[in-house]
Design an enzyme around this catalytic site. Structure first.
Site, mmCIF file in Angstrom:
data_model
loop_
_atom_site.group_PDB
_atom_site.id
_atom_site.type_symbol
_atom_site.label_atom_id
_atom_site.label_comp_id
_atom_site.label_asym_id
_atom_site.label_seq_id
_atom_site.Cartn_x
_atom_site.Cartn_y
_atom_site.Cartn_z
ATOM 1 N N ASN B 136 0.723 -1.250 -0.162
ATOM 2 C CA ASN B 136 -0.075 0.058 -0.055
ATOM 3 C C ASN B 136 0.702 1.072 -0.063
ATOM 4 O O ASN B 136 1.210 1.938 0.939
ATOM 5 C CB ASN B 136 -0.972 -0.139 1.342
ATOM 6 C CG ASN B 136 -1.784 1.399 1.325
ATOM 7 O OD1 ASN B 136 -1.449 2.222 0.645
ATOM 8 N ND2 ASN B 136 -3.116 1.019 2.236
ATOM 9 N N CYS B 139 -2.000 5.013 0.124
ATOM 10 C CA CYS B 139 -3.107 5.811 1.234
ATOM 11 C C CYS B 139 -2.603 7.232 1.412
ATOM 12 O O CYS B 139 -1.662 7.591 1.904
ATOM 13 C CB CYS B 139 -2.998 5.219 2.569
ATOM 14 S SG CYS B 139 -4.291 5.653 3.712
ATOM 15 N N ASN B 204 -5.124 4.141 -6.229
ATOM 16 C CA ASN B 204 -5.690 4.201 -4.862
ATOM 17 C C ASN B 204 -6.435 5.570 -4.904
ATOM 18 O O ASN B 204 -6.824 6.070 -5.933
ATOM 19 C CB ASN B 204 -4.346 4.376 -3.816
ATOM 20 C CG ASN B 204 -4.790 4.139 -2.522
ATOM 21 O OD1 ASN B 204 -5.879 4.275 -1.986
ATOM 22 N ND2 ASN B 204 -3.860 3.256 -1.824
ATOM 23 N N THR B 205 -6.903 5.962 -3.806
ATOM 24 C CA THR B 205 -7.782 7.112 -3.765
ATOM 25 C C THR B 205 -6.972 8.425 -4.047
ATOM 26 O O THR B 205 -5.881 8.704 -3.767
ATOM 27 C CB THR B 205 -8.622 7.148 -2.330
ATOM 28 O OG1 THR B 205 -7.673 7.384 -1.217
ATOM 29 C CG2 THR B 205 -9.370 6.129 -2.290
ATOM 30 N N CYS B 347 -35.635 14.702 -31.877
ATOM 31 C CA CYS B 347 -35.424 16.112 -31.147
ATOM 32 C C CYS B 347 -36.697 16.313 -30.332
ATOM 33 O O CYS B 347 -37.826 16.254 -31.065
ATOM 34 C CB CYS B 347 -35.035 17.337 -32.180
ATOM 35 S SG CYS B 347 -35.032 18.748 -31.502
ATOM 36 N N CYS B 350 -35.569 21.112 -26.876
ATOM 37 C CA CYS B 350 -35.323 21.523 -25.708
ATOM 38 C C CYS B 350 -34.453 22.731 -25.985
ATOM 39 O O CYS B 350 -34.181 23.782 -24.853
ATOM 40 C CB CYS B 350 -34.619 20.594 -24.636
ATOM 41 S SG CYS B 350 -33.011 20.070 -25.104
ATOM 42 N N CYS B 380 -19.582 24.240 -38.197
ATOM 43 C CA CYS B 380 -19.539 22.857 -37.071
ATOM 44 C C CYS B 380 -18.033 22.391 -37.240
ATOM 45 O O CYS B 380 -17.675 21.973 -38.315
ATOM 46 C CB CYS B 380 -20.515 21.804 -37.489
ATOM 47 S SG CYS B 380 -20.422 20.356 -36.611
ATOM 48 N N CYS B 383 -17.054 19.483 -32.486
ATOM 49 C CA CYS B 383 -16.670 19.201 -31.129
ATOM 50 C C CYS B 383 -17.449 18.234 -30.273
ATOM 51 O O CYS B 383 -16.801 17.921 -29.371
ATOM 52 C CB CYS B 383 -16.888 20.743 -30.709
ATOM 53 S SG CYS B 383 -18.357 21.224 -30.006
ATOM 54 N N CYS B 390 -27.188 17.139 -25.191
ATOM 55 C CA CYS B 390 -28.561 16.810 -25.463
ATOM 56 C C CYS B 390 -28.947 15.615 -24.514
ATOM 57 O O CYS B 390 -28.264 14.564 -24.358
ATOM 58 C CB CYS B 390 -28.495 16.086 -26.982
ATOM 59 S SG CYS B 390 -30.018 15.380 -27.420
#
Lengths: 447, 433
Positions: B136, B139, B204-205, B347, B350, B380, B383, B390
């Site tokens: 470990n 930690c 690990n965290t 569609c 919204c 366009c 991206c 959506c």
């Protein structure tokens, strides 16, 4: 319990005492905080949201829902009240399925809109429960405005005028303010004396003097009001009722649905209110539904709503009609009343089936009779007691988009005008807009 | 049913799901329940040296981030290594391994950074006949303040040194658990490999504060008005973990180093993604802490179903399949041109795509008065933002322009593969062949 639903004739106390409280309690209890959070999460915060456009008062619905999501229901309430000071009552009585929720993109997408009405109730209730009033009056202007009618239009108008610093006298013929909110809608839509509480909260703005029991015409004329005020707003509603035009239509047991609802709303102990075993309600609007459903809730065994045209023409929303059906109200369409059968008291109502003919609605020739201890007439209300000096548009007062009548210095709004569909929310919008117009006029003239 | 059996650095388990070193693997009672539920293995919660065990705080150990309906999206903890006596843990490990010989039993270790301490603990663990050890080095709280855990994991030289001691004093497979709280995850992995590690496990965290109480102005979880950073885990950390796993899997120095993937595995799909990016198995904790051990049934059945659908008969066939497709930005095909396409039937008007594009992107969408939204191909840049905002799945798709087509935005003809390394705007560009 001395009587039961099957007790013949018209009788009080058809139910157990505890049934009354249950039957006339909130139709839907308010959301709790978690439910509100989950319901709010369904809102997509649409660009240029269709729900706003669909709301007669144009509440910024996505914003208030986002404020609920962000943990500030009181800020959400403020967003609502900014546009609609009676947002609490509207959350309870608006036919949302044809307004905001009908326009919700999730209604189109999945037949399940964001529950805007219930979210609005949740938001407004948090502020009302604390009895916190979020507005303060502007500096007094010294201008005096008479508002006639303390219903939704008059209240909205009075509040907005008071906010702008004007002194408002609010006249109403009834003992209590609130108009239809207090006298004209089903009790379960405004349980726990909500209408009175809301008015009391609204009046906290200050600058509004209430004059109850004052009837236009009897207690003062429009000219009197004009003489003593800088402007007048009429929100007098529709005080008259249409008649069936049949012999014996005033036989004992037959009455106007609005009177029945008003009496019910003002009855402290509902077990004392008599109701027929067989009740017939004539009409297809919200008033008819409210009378029919409440008849069932009082213990009537058979309640039938009869409407002369088809279901699609009924004024009541599908939601209301489904609710009535769930409560056991039988709904008959395409049938018009043709005779009242009474023998001292009311016995039966006779109807003729109708169809659309060349000259309009025509009887098909087939008739039927319904047993009727009581008949409630709900076939529409009419303008009554409005000053003759004011021009009419059809059967209502003529007003311009700002609510100006044909007389300078006199504005009008709500059901007495032809602008809306006789909805509470429309009346609020008209009262509010007229107030802004009055304010602009008074301040423009005084500047 | 696909065969889910795995052999990870010589440690066999009936499926690739191990419970990570954490409270669920703290003692015999839990581990036996996990095995009964169907878990393939466990990494026993980290043991420390002999002597009085560590103590934990006596207030809240966990903080969390939730979705609207209280769905747990991220969890943070300030718990330390096991607070039970070493001999009790060892006795239970030995008993459980004896009773459940077909399940993986790996023991997580964290002792002071000196050779004697490691030598001593390894002897004890070998006596339990556990299948292996996990070091470990990850930690991030409490133990790191004492020179252990992440304090070691953040210094590649220490990792290499300790790993070497472990391999020298033990014949058990050694998995080095890495901390993500570091700039370049490849460095500790390389160090572990140099030290002789059989595998690495990660992540690990992550150092975190889940929220701040705006009345008391204390971080959460709060202990008597104060808070310390804890370790973040759960669904929210998966994208970070996937990238770190992939970085090690495609790194020339470490590409043959087995990886035990950890970080937000919540459904079978998450596990399959870790496996595809090069993990030989996965370790799971938060989803078990949220729903209990029963979720192993979905994890195994889901992976098995997917493998059947794909025709994979063993987990090995899935492991690493996506690694060749992880590359550097400079090698991405600049001649791959796509355009957003809105399915008008799906569609719901919204307008979120419009708001997103108009306010925050490239003004490549038009809105009509009746709320019809249409793509302006000439603007366009593909991206993909709309696809992500959506609310309707598959309503907006990205359509590839065929080779030879003209991109209405640039006027350029879609050509063969070409990347930044040869692009004329690149001052470092090599001359095209």
């Amino acid at each position: 319990m001395s009587n039961s639903p099957t007790t013949p004739g018209i009788a009080a106390a058809r139910l157990h005492p505890e049934d009354y409280a249950r039957h006339f309690d909130d139709l839907y209890p308010n959301y709790d905080a978690h439910e509100a959070m989950v319901a709010a999460d369904r809102c997509y915060f649409c660009h240029d949201a269709p729900c706003i456009t669909a709301c007669p008062t144009e509440i910024d619905i996505p914003l208030f829902i986002r404020q609920i999501q962000a943990g500030q229901p009181e800020a959400a309430a403020k967003t609502i009240f900014d546009q609609n000071i009676l947002g609490g009552m509207c959350a309870r009585v608006c036919p949302t399925e044809t307004l905001c929720e009908g326009a919700c993109v999730r209604e189109a997408a999945e037949g399940k809109p964001v529950e805007i009405g219930r979210l609005q109730r949740y938001a407004t209730e948090t502020m009302l429960a604390r009895n916190a009033h979020p507005y303060t009056r502007a500096t007094a202007t010294g201008k005096r405005v008479a508002v006639v009618g303390a219903g939704p239009a008059g209240l909205a108008c009075a509040h907005r005028l008071a906010m702008h610093g004007h002194d408002v006298t609010l006249y109403d013929a009834h003992e209590k303010p609130g108009g239809l909110n207090e006298y004209g809608i089903a009790a379960y839509k405004a349980a726990h004396d909500f209408a009175a509480a809301e008015v009391a909260w609204l009046l906290q703005i200050g600058g509004i003097t209430m004059k109850s029991g004052w009837r236009l015409g009897a207690d003062g004329t429009l000219a009197d009001l004009q003489a003593s005020h800088d402007a007048v707003f009429l929100g007098i509603g529709l005080a008259g009722v249409n008649a069936l035009g049949l012999a014996q239509e005033d036989a004992p047991g037959a009455r106007d649905a609005v009177d029945f609802i008003a009496e019910l709303r003002q009855t402290e102990d509902l077990s004392t209110l008599p109701i027929g075993r067989h009740v017939v309600v004539i009409g297809g609007g919200m008033t008819a539904v409210d009378a029919a459903v409440q008849s069932r809730l009082l213990g009537a065994e058979h309640v039938t709503m009869v409407y002369r045209r088809g279901r699609e023409d009924m004024g009541a929303s599908d939601y209301e009609l489904n609710h009535a059906a769930n409560e056991g109200v039988k709904i008959i369409t395409n049938a018009m009343p043709v005779a009242v059968h009474a023998n001292g008291a009311l016995r039966e109502m006779e109807f003729a089936y109708t169809h659309a003919g060349e000259t309009g609605l025509e009887p098909t020739g087939e008739t039927f009779r319904l047993k009727a201890d009581q008949v409630f007439k709900a076939i529409g209300q009419t303008l009554e007691g409005a000053p003759d000096a004011l021009a009419r548009a059809g059967r209502k007062l003529a007003v311009d988009p700002d609510g100006r009548t044909s007389l300078p210095g006199v504005w009008a709004g709500g059901d007495c005008t032809g602008g809306g569909e006789d909805l509470t929310v429309t009346a609020v919008a008209q009262g509010r807009n007229a107030a802004e117009s009055i304010h602009a006029t008074l301040m423009g003239a005084g500047a | 049913m696909a065969n889910l059996t795995t052999n990870f650095v010589g440690i066999k388990s009936p499926n690739p799901y191990w419970l990570a070193s954490a409270p669920p693997t703290d003692k015999e009672y839990n581990v036996v329940r996990a095995y009964k539920a169907g878990w393939g293995g466990v990494v026993w919660k980290t043991l420390g040296s002999e002597g009085p065990p560590v103590v934990n705080v006596n207030g809240p150990r966990y903080g969390a981030v939730w979705g609207a309906d209280r769905r747990l999206l991220g969890l943070n903890n300030i718990e330390l290594i096991t607070d039970r006596p070493l001999e009790v843990n060892l006795r239970e490990i030995k008993k459980v391994k004896r009773d459940w010989p077909d399940r993986a039993m790996v023991v997580s270790l964290m002792v002071p950074c000196d050779e004697e301490s490691w030598k001593a603990i390894l002897k004890h663990v070998e006596d339990t006949e556990a299948d292996g050890v996990e070091l470990n080095f990850g930690c991030p709280h409490g133990m790191s303040e004492r020179g252990m855990g992440a304090a070691v994991g953040q210094v590649p030289e220490y990792i290499e040194m300790v790993t070497r001691w472990v391999k020298q004093h033990s014949r058990m497979p050694c998995i080095v658990k890495l901390t993500p709280n570091i700039a370049d995850i490849r460095k500790p992995a390389e160090a572990a490999k140099r030290g002789g590690a059989d595998a690495v496990s990660l992540i690990n965290t992550i150092n975190s504060i889940t929220s701040v109480n705006l009345d008391t102005f204390s971080p959460e979880p709060m202990i008597d008005g104060k808070g310390a950073h804890g370790g973040y885990c759960g669904p929210a950390v998966k994208p970070i973990a996937l990238n770190m796993v992939a970085e090690i899997a495609r790194n020339a120095e470490t590409r043959d180093l087995p990886i035990s993937g950890i970080g937000g595995v919540t459904t079978w799909r998450d596990a399959a993604e870790f496996l595809a990016l090069g993990a030989g198995n996965v370790q799971v904790c938060t989803v078990a802490m949220t729903y209990g051990f029963g979720i192993i049934k979905e994890l195994t059945a889901g992976l098995s179903t997917y493998m059947d659908q794909k025709g994979f008969t063993s987990v090995d066939q899935l492991v690493g399949r996506a690694v060749p497709n992880v590359t550097d930005w400079q090698y991405l095909n600049l001649n791959y041109v796509t355009k957003a396409k809105i399915n008008q039937d799906l569609c719901i008007s919204c307008g979120r795509c419009y708001a997103a594009c108009e306010d925050t992107s490239h003004q490549a969408i038009s809105m009509s008065p009746d709320r019809k939204f249409e793509v302006i191909d000439a603007e366009c840049v593909a991206c993909n933002l709309w696809v992500n905002v959506c609310p309707v799945q598959d309503c907006i798709t990205m359509e590839e322009l065929p080779k030879g087509a003209v991109d209405p935005r640039t006027g350029a003809v879609v050509d063969d593969y070409a990347n930044w390394t040869t692009h004329p705007n690149n001052p470092m560009a090599k001359a095209a062949e």
